[in-house]
Design a protein around this motif. Structure first.
Motif, PDB file in Angstrom:
ATOM      1  N   VAL A 201       0.876  -1.171   0.000  1.00 44.90           N
ATOM      2  CA  VAL A 201       0.000   0.000   0.000  1.00 44.90           C
ATOM      3  C   VAL A 201       0.910   1.217   0.000  1.00 44.90           C
ATOM      4  CG1 VAL A 201      -1.888   1.205   1.146  1.00 44.90           C
ATOM      5  CG2 VAL A 201      -1.675  -1.280   1.400  1.00 44.90           C
ATOM      6  N   LEU A 202       0.545   2.237  -0.785  1.00 46.56           N
ATOM      7  CA  LEU A 202       1.396   3.423  -0.910  1.00 46.56           C
ATOM      8  C   LEU A 202       0.546   4.687  -0.904  1.00 46.56           C
ATOM      9  CD1 LEU A 202       4.215   4.687  -1.496  1.00 46.56           C
ATOM     10  CD2 LEU A 202       3.652   4.499  -3.934  1.00 46.56           C
ATOM     11  N   SER A 203       0.984   5.674  -0.113  1.00 49.97           N
ATOM     12  CA  SER A 203       0.376   7.007  -0.135  1.00 49.97           C
ATOM     13  C   SER A 203       1.163   7.893  -1.099  1.00 49.97           C
ATOM     14  CB  SER A 203       0.417   7.641   1.256  1.00 49.97           C
ATOM     15  OG  SER A 203      -0.224   6.826   2.206  1.00 49.97           O
ATOM     16  N   VAL A 204       0.456   8.678  -1.892  1.00 47.00           N
ATOM     17  CA  VAL A 204       1.109   9.558  -2.868  1.00 47.00           C
ATOM     18  C   VAL A 204       0.576  10.973  -2.684  1.00 47.00           C
ATOM     19  CG1 VAL A 204       1.574   9.992  -5.306  1.00 47.00           C
ATOM     20  CG2 VAL A 204       1.272   7.639  -4.504  1.00 47.00           C
ATOM     21  N   ARG A 205       1.494  11.938  -2.643  1.00 44.46           N
ATOM     22  CA  ARG A 205       1.090  13.342  -2.556  1.00 44.46           C
ATOM     23  C   ARG A 205       1.884  14.175  -3.542  1.00 44.46           C
ATOM     24  NH1 ARG A 205       1.782  17.728   2.444  1.00 44.46           N
ATOM     25  NH2 ARG A 205       0.715  19.436   1.343  1.00 44.46           N
ATOM     26  N   VAL A 206       1.199  15.063  -4.262  1.00 45.68           N
ATOM     27  CA  VAL A 206       1.849  16.043  -5.135  1.00 45.68           C
ATOM     28  C   VAL A 206       2.128  17.286  -4.301  1.00 45.68           C
ATOM     29  CG1 VAL A 206       1.611  17.500  -7.174  1.00 45.68           C
ATOM     30  CG2 VAL A 206       0.735  15.148  -7.204  1.00 45.68           C
ATOM     31  N   VAL A 207       3.388  17.763  -4.331  1.00 46.49           N
ATOM     32  CA  VAL A 207       3.790  18.921  -3.534  1.00 46.49           C
ATOM     33  C   VAL A 207       4.385  19.995  -4.433  1.00 46.49           C
ATOM     34  CG1 VAL A 207       4.210  17.603  -1.421  1.00 46.49           C
ATOM     35  CG2 VAL A 207       6.065  17.873  -3.074  1.00 46.49           C
ATOM     36  N   ASP A 208       4.337  21.222  -3.942  1.00 46.55           N
ATOM     37  CA  ASP A 208       4.886  22.337  -4.709  1.00 46.55           C
ATOM     38  C   ASP A 208       6.348  22.562  -4.329  1.00 46.55           C
ATOM     39  OD1 ASP A 208       2.544  22.902  -6.149  1.00 46.55           O
ATOM     40  OD2 ASP A 208       1.707  23.970  -4.435  1.00 46.55           O
ATOM     41  N   GLY A 209       7.198  21.659  -4.766  1.00 48.72           N
ATOM     42  CA  GLY A 209       8.634  21.848  -4.607  1.00 48.72           C
ATOM     43  C   GLY A 209       9.197  21.347  -3.288  1.00 48.72           C
TER      44      GLY A 209
END
Length: 418
Positions: free
Chosen positions: A318-326
């Motif tokens: 299981v994997l959590s993914v987050r898009v971040v601003d830099g």
């Protein structure tokens, strides 16, 4: 004999063994280690038969696939354990090292001398290979050890202890140098944690619940890490093909261990392209993916992540993914949700990598490498005793050096303090 008396008897024998073991030469210890390697090879069939008892009981009890994997002593892992013994033989003995020496104006010669810690208690779950790793590292450093594995591995651990104990005797060292608590009674752990007059250090390895219990109840100093919420941050300057390989290795190669990646952070500047490359590969490997809303805009099959997901050590596919601003937002996320274990950045920008190294407060920080390298053997330490996220005495993978302390030695010629 009740549990308290049983544990005290074991601790007293360990203390006596530690005094004798502390006088053993490097040659004495290496001969005992070679005897252990030979014994493990000779007793392999009996050890694996005992391990099959544990696996059958674990399946019946409903242990997860990841936990059963941690419990298994297949041919490959037996061979790795035996190789690990011989690798420790080849390592330099840290005991007896003289350092930080000085001569005072009055002629006193003063130096530090590395010495064994004494008696170490190690409490762990599932992985019977820890029994061997802990035994050989403590033996090499002249420490006696008391081992308490989980109830799910009791047959494996007792079989390993029998093999190791016979090898110690054959090599002329005290059998009580390495002992396994011969009971699954949870009260034995509580009793061990109160033996501060006989035991010098406790090292817990396992789930967060176990480690928090040990830290709360022990009257003996504890070195620990609570969990491994490890991150990989894919920077906008990353080589994306390299990043895909690193992410897959960090998550999939062995998901049930503390240095496996649990959260993937992706710079928004490369999110669309990178996620289109990596998410299909993760799914092919059987990974269930949860993510932030920005991640889900790129792939609607990603399940919504909750606040709890960012705090979770899955120890599973299981994997959590987050898009971040830099970088800044990645650092903020790691500071808020990380466990100070291992965090990695993938980037070709040297300045960004340097900032990540300086600002991530974890025991291991990786640049363009998988979090799975956070391991004593991979660091060239031989087998490891555990990973510490504490900051005093030991941090990160703990090898031989971390199992010693030192004493001050002062040599004079009759000087008197004025």
């Amino acid at each position: 004999m009740d549990i308290n008396h049983l544990v005290r008897d074991i601790c007293e024998k360990a203390r006596a063994a530690a005094l004798e073991l502390g006088l053993a030469t490097t040659g004495d210890k290496n001969r005992a280690l070679e005897a252990i390697a030979v014994a493990l090879e000779k007793d392999k069939a009996a050890i694996q038969a005992a391990n099959r008892e544990d696996l059958a009981a674990g399946e019946k009890a409903g242990l997860s696939a990841a936990m059963l994997d941690r419990l298994t002593l297949n041919d490959k892992r037996m061979a790795a354990m035996i190789q690990g013994v011989r690798e420790v033989i080849a390592l330099k003995d840290p005991v007896g090292k003289v350092f930080d020496s000085r001569v005072r104006p009055n002629g006193l010669k003063i130096y530090k001398l590395s010495v064994p810690i004494g008696v170490i208690g190690i409490i762990y779950e599932s992985r019977p290979n820890v029994t061997v790793d802990a035994s050989i590292l403590t033996l090499k450093t002249g420490n006696a050890v008391i081992l308490r594995g989980g109830s799910e591995s009791i047959h494996s651990n007792l079989a390993l202890a029998a093999s190791i104990g016979a090898a110690l005797e054959a090599a002329g060292l005290p059998r009580a140098s390495i002992q396994v608590l011969p009971t699954t009674d949870r009260a034995a752990v509580g009793a061990l944690l109160k033996m501060d007059d006989l035991v010098d250090l406790i090292i817990p390895r396992g789930g967060e619940e176990l480690i928090r219990r040990v830290a709360a109840e022990s009257t003996i100093p504890v070195i620990k890490h609570y969990n491994g919420i490890c991150h990989v941050f894919v920077d906008r300057a990353a080589n994306l093909d390299m990043a895909v390989d690193i992410v897959l290795n960090a998550k999939v190669q062995r998901p049930g261990v503390c240095n496996a990646m649990e959260t993937l952070l992706v710079d928004s500047a490369v999110a669309e392209k990178f996620l289109s490359l990596v998410l299909p590969r993760l799914r092919e490997a059987g990974v269930r993916i949860v993510g932030c809303e920005r991640t889900r805009t790129f792939d609607s099959r990603v399940e919504p992540a909750t606040e709890e997901d960012w705090k979770t050590e899955y120890l599973d596919l299981v994997l959590s993914v987050r898009v971040v601003d830099g970088l800044e937002q990645a650092l903020e996320h790691i500071e808020r949700y990380g466990s100070r274990h291992t965090d990695a950045i993938v980037t070709q920008n040297v300045k960004t990598a340097r900032q990540f190294i300086q600002r991530v407060d974890s025991s291991s920080v990786m640049v363009n490498a998988s979090t799975r390298f956070s391991d004593g053997a991979q660091y060239g330490l031989g087998a490891e005793i555990g990973i510490s996220t504490d900051k005093l005495h030991a941090r990160g993978p703990m090898g031989l050096e971390e199992l010693t302390t030192y004493k001050w030695v002062v040599v004079g010629k009759g000087q008197l303090r004025q």
